[in-house]
Every structure is written in C-alpha cells, then in structure tokens.
Design an enzyme around this catalytic site. Structure first.
Site, PDB file in Angstrom:
ATOM      1  N   GLU A  36      30.023  40.357  42.862  1.00  0.00           N
ATOM      2  CA  GLU A  36      30.477  41.695  42.384  1.00  0.00           C
ATOM      3  C   GLU A  36      29.343  42.684  42.145  1.00  0.00           C
ATOM      4  O   GLU A  36      29.699  43.685  41.418  1.00  0.00           O
ATOM      5  CB  GLU A  36      31.423  41.326  41.461  1.00  0.00           C
ATOM      6  CG  GLU A  36      32.539  40.623  41.832  1.00  0.00           C
ATOM      7  CD  GLU A  36      34.051  40.730  40.911  1.00  0.00           C
ATOM      8  OE1 GLU A  36      33.570  41.400  39.831  1.00  0.00           O
ATOM      9  OE2 GLU A  36      34.695  40.155  41.125  1.00  0.00           O
ATOM     10  N   TRP A  96      36.983  54.473  36.604  1.00  0.00           N
ATOM     11  CA  TRP A  96      37.339  53.302  37.670  1.00  0.00           C
ATOM     12  C   TRP A  96      37.298  54.156  39.008  1.00  0.00           C
ATOM     13  O   TRP A  96      38.139  55.055  39.220  1.00  0.00           O
ATOM     14  CB  TRP A  96      38.955  52.970  37.419  1.00  0.00           C
ATOM     15  CG  TRP A  96      39.106  52.117  36.291  1.00  0.00           C
ATOM     16  CD1 TRP A  96      39.535  52.447  35.299  1.00  0.00           C
ATOM     17  CD2 TRP A  96      38.296  50.754  36.077  1.00  0.00           C
ATOM     18  NE1 TRP A  96      39.707  51.571  34.255  1.00  0.00           N
ATOM     19  CE2 TRP A  96      38.869  50.425  34.941  1.00  0.00           C
ATOM     20  CE3 TRP A  96      37.740  49.784  36.838  1.00  0.00           C
ATOM     21  CZ2 TRP A  96      38.706  49.185  34.204  1.00  0.00           C
ATOM     22  CZ3 TRP A  96      37.608  48.492  36.264  1.00  0.00           C
ATOM     23  CH2 TRP A  96      37.737  48.204  35.086  1.00  0.00           C
ATOM     24  N   THR A 113      24.857  44.820  36.074  1.00  0.00           N
ATOM     25  CA  THR A 113      26.334  44.824  35.835  1.00  0.00           C
ATOM     26  C   THR A 113      26.944  44.529  34.763  1.00  0.00           C
ATOM     27  O   THR A 113      27.790  45.209  34.225  1.00  0.00           O
ATOM     28  CB  THR A 113      27.035  44.303  37.134  1.00  0.00           C
ATOM     29  OG1 THR A 113      26.292  44.664  38.428  1.00  0.00           O
ATOM     30  CG2 THR A 113      28.455  44.156  37.104  1.00  0.00           C
ATOM     31  N   GLU A 145      47.701  14.855  53.015  1.00  0.00           N
ATOM     32  CA  GLU A 145      48.303  13.967  53.711  1.00  0.00           C
ATOM     33  C   GLU A 145      48.897  12.813  52.710  1.00  0.00           C
ATOM     34  O   GLU A 145      50.114  12.481  52.880  1.00  0.00           O
ATOM     35  CB  GLU A 145      47.340  13.016  54.827  1.00  0.00           C
ATOM     36  CG  GLU A 145      46.713  13.939  55.820  1.00  0.00           C
ATOM     37  CD  GLU A 145      45.311  14.274  55.379  1.00  0.00           C
ATOM     38  OE1 GLU A 145      44.249  13.922  56.147  1.00  0.00           O
ATOM     39  OE2 GLU A 145      45.109  14.618  54.203  1.00  0.00           O
ATOM     40  N   CYS A 193      40.620  12.026  57.259  1.00  0.00           N
ATOM     41  CA  CYS A 193      39.350  11.455  56.887  1.00  0.00           C
ATOM     42  C   CYS A 193      39.481   9.983  57.050  1.00  0.00           C
ATOM     43  O   CYS A 193      40.543   9.214  56.984  1.00  0.00           O
ATOM     44  CB  CYS A 193      38.867  11.565  55.384  1.00  0.00           C
ATOM     45  SG  CYS A 193      39.966  10.841  54.278  1.00  0.00           S
ATOM     46  N   ARG A 243      42.721  37.409  36.240  1.00  0.00           N
ATOM     47  CA  ARG A 243      43.976  37.667  35.615  1.00  0.00           C
ATOM     48  C   ARG A 243      44.619  38.016  36.971  1.00  0.00           C
ATOM     49  O   ARG A 243      44.812  39.102  37.249  1.00  0.00           O
ATOM     50  CB  ARG A 243      44.110  38.702  34.496  1.00  0.00           C
ATOM     51  CG  ARG A 243      43.086  38.467  33.460  1.00  0.00           C
ATOM     52  CD  ARG A 243      42.915  39.522  32.429  1.00  0.00           C
ATOM     53  NE  ARG A 243      42.391  40.783  32.989  1.00  0.00           N
ATOM     54  CZ  ARG A 243      41.265  41.160  33.210  1.00  0.00           C
ATOM     55  NH1 ARG A 243      40.311  40.205  32.967  1.00  0.00           N
ATOM     56  NH2 ARG A 243      40.652  42.135  33.699  1.00  0.00           N
TER      57      ARG A 243
END
Length: 385
Positions: free
Chosen positions: A297, A171, A197, A53, A76, A208
């Site tokens: 992930e 992949w 992982t 705001e 607020c 990215r």
C-alpha cells in the site's frame, strides 16, 4: 450427469471463502454429488487444516458410495500437515473425480491423479481451468519461485498523484473505493507499507469489511527504525506487526527496539541494496512465516522498488476524477525507463466503474500458464468424458 463446468465454477466460489486464511497452502473448493444432488460442500478453511475434499466428504449426511467428487485442484497424495486426501477419497467409495486443474507442486503433480486411477476411480481433468488456475496464482508463484505474491494497491488522482505537495492524501478516492481496499486487505496475509506512509497517514493496517475485523500481518519497511512508538499500527495486535530494518538499526536504537519487542513487535534486520531494504531477503522471511499474499500500500518509492526488483505481480489502481497538478506526489517512483518499449505492461487489464472512481486491475506476472500447461499435459492420461 451434472454439467462439470458449472459444478466446478461453484467449487471455485467455495474455494474463495478460504482466501486470506490458508497461508502458503492453496485455496481449494470441493463438492460431493450423487444423482445430480449435492450431498456435501467443503473448502480449505485454514493453514494446516482439513483439505476441501475431506471437508466435503465429512459434510455429507447421506451414503456417498458411487458418488462423484468435484474439486478445483488435484487431490494431494503426500503426507504434509494432513494425510493424503487420495486415500480418504478411495476409502469413501467415491467412483468418479472431476478435477479443475493439476497441482503445480512437484511433490504431487500427477501423483494424486495416478493414485486415484490405480485404485479404480475414474478421473476427469480440465474443467473451468482458467478460473481454477486464477484462484491459486499466488500458490503457483510460491511453488515456482519461493516468494510471496505481491499486489500493489494504489489510490491516485486522475493525473496520477497520491498526495498533494504538502503530503495530504485523505481522501483522494471515495468511500466505495476504500471499502474495496478493505476487501483486498481481508483476503491478504499481510499489508506492507513504508515508514513514510505510516508517518503521513498513521494507518492501523487492519481490515474492516462487511462488519468483520481481520488483522493481517502489518509489514513495515523502516531502514533506520525511526517509526514513532505512538503509531496506530501498535494500538491493536502489535504481535501481528513486523518491522524490517537495516542491519545496523537495532544497535543504534536499542531502547526503542527493546520497547517495541516487549509489546510483541517482530523487528527483523535485513541487508540493503540500491533500492533500499533488500526485498528478496524480506520475501524469504515472509515465506518462512507462511505469509503468501501481500498487499503493498505504498508509498511511491516502495511501489517502484517492488517493480524494479521484478517482484510486483498485480496492480490495483483506484483512480478518482480529481486533478492535483504537477506539484503533487507521483504515484510511482523512479523506474529508470528510457523508452516506451521498456515500460511496465499490465496484462489482462480490466476497468471497473465504482461510485465516483475507476478501478484498473491488471497483472505484471502471470503464473496461471504453468498450471494450465500441466493440466493439458495430464488430461490425456485420464478418463475422457
């Protein structure tokens, strides 16, 4: 008068520009409008920074006395890192305020609206409510449970595998899916993975997206602190890396711990439970660091642990057309489900066709209902359009 619903949707789009930057504050968008002309736009840009705001009001170059303010979330009324927005709104000369949804924070819920009404401003509540609530579902969870909002991001084959039996995973999905993944990283405060992982993929855990590099917190679960000091996660911004370990791990690996901490890495010991490191303790630490949106992930045991602890809130399943077979690694570990009735159900499931893959997106927990209920309860207190 401008269509409040459409104006509010534009405010929602403004708010989304703040995703990934506001920490434990909600994302908010706002516009100042007079005689159908938009005089100023604003969104909450950073944790502790000016609210939407105020940004919108300060963005105006013309006289705004008698103007309307559209804002996705109730302004607020309390002092936090910034003064109350309602005071600035009243002093600005704005005559009407259109609010998407009520603030779920008990410190403010309804108080901001009351302040405006008591100071002679017309207030209208409930426009594009679902969209306004969706963009702050993470904030609602924080208010209701004091926990981060966890999204599981899983790249899998058509038969539900995240790797071959040798551990090869690059992949499974294509470049388009990976770009989507970087978008999700870019709007997250932290990216969480298990040590396995890191060993298998050696990721940098940076974002990215559209040529912009971002460095969300790199959150690694490593009970024994056995991570290699040469891992890619330490190459850039090691001070943005948090490693959670068991209480005994630092003492057993003092030299490694000292070396990593000298680079700026934060090593945090926590308790363990039947699923591994205690995710509730980890959640408290993350909130203490103003880390609200966490993208999980992997790997499969980590996904299962978040589901078993009832902490997983949303799932993104990137699914390719590849088939790996039963020798492959299942995408999610053991959940102890005996019958279909106990299965984890994704609500509001959507399916999007990417270039060669599909993206399945659904909720495990829904925190928008609380916001929508508050909004409905307070709507009748306000001016009616």
């Amino acid at each position: 008068m401008s269509d409040p619903h459409n104006m509010m949707l534009e405010c929602v789009n403004l708010a989304l520009a703040g995703k990934g930057y506001t920490g434990t504050n909600p994302v908010v968008g706002a516009m100042v409008v007079k005689n159908g002309e938009i005089l100023g736009r604003g969104f909450h840009k950073s944790f502790g920074g000016a609210h939407a705001e105020i940004e919108a009001i300060n963005n105006c170059s013309q006289e705004i006395n008698g103007a309307d303010l559209y804002v996705t979330l109730e302004p607020c009324s309390h002092y936090g890192k910034t003064p109350p927005c309602v005071e600035t709104i009243v002093k600005s000369g704005i005559s009407r305020v259109f609010i998407g949804v009520v603030d779920p924070n008990p410190l403010n819920a309804g108080n901001g609206i009351n302040y405006l009404l008591n100071n002679g401003i017309e207030v209208y509540v409930g426009f594009a409510e679902q969209a306004c609530a969706e963009i702050i579902e993470d904030f609602a969870k924080y208010i209701l449970k004091g926990q981060p909002f966890y999204s599981l991001k899983i790249a899998q084959s058509l038969d539900g595998k995240i790797a071959t039996y040798t551990g090869a995973s690059k992949w499974i999905t294509d470049e388009t899916s990976r770009q989507y993944g970087h978008y999700f990283r870019s709007i997250s405060d932290g990216i969480l993975v298990g040590k396995g992982t890191v060993d298998a993929d050696n990721p940098m855990l940076s974002s990215r997206f559209m040529g912009i590099m971002r460095y969300p917190y790199k959150i690694i679960l490593d009970s024994s602190l056995s991570i290699s000091e040469g891992s890619a996660v330490f190459e850039e911004k090691p001070e943005r890396c948090i490693i959670f370990v068991s209480n005994s791990a630092i003492g057993k690996n003092k030299n490694k711990a000292d070396n990593l901490m000298s680079k700026g890495v934060d090593i945090v010991p926590v308790n363990s439970d039947e699923y591994g490191l205690n995710l509730h303790d980890i959640s408290s630490v993350l909130i203490g660091k103003n880390i609200l949106n966490v993208l999980v992930e992997g790997g499969r045991k980590i996904y299962a642990s978040f589901i078993n602890n009832k902490l997983a809130d949303k799932c993104y399943f990137f699914t390719s057309g590849k088939i790996i077979g039963e020798e492959g690694v299942d995408s999610i570990g053991k959940l102890g489900i005996d019958n279909i009735e106990e299965s984890v159900k994704l609500e509001e499931l959507t399916v999007q066709k990417l270039k060669n893959d599909f993206l399945f997106n659904g909720k495990i927990n829904d925190y928008t209902e609380h916001i929508l209920k508050l909004t409905e309860e307070l709507r009748n207190r306000c001016s009616q359009g």
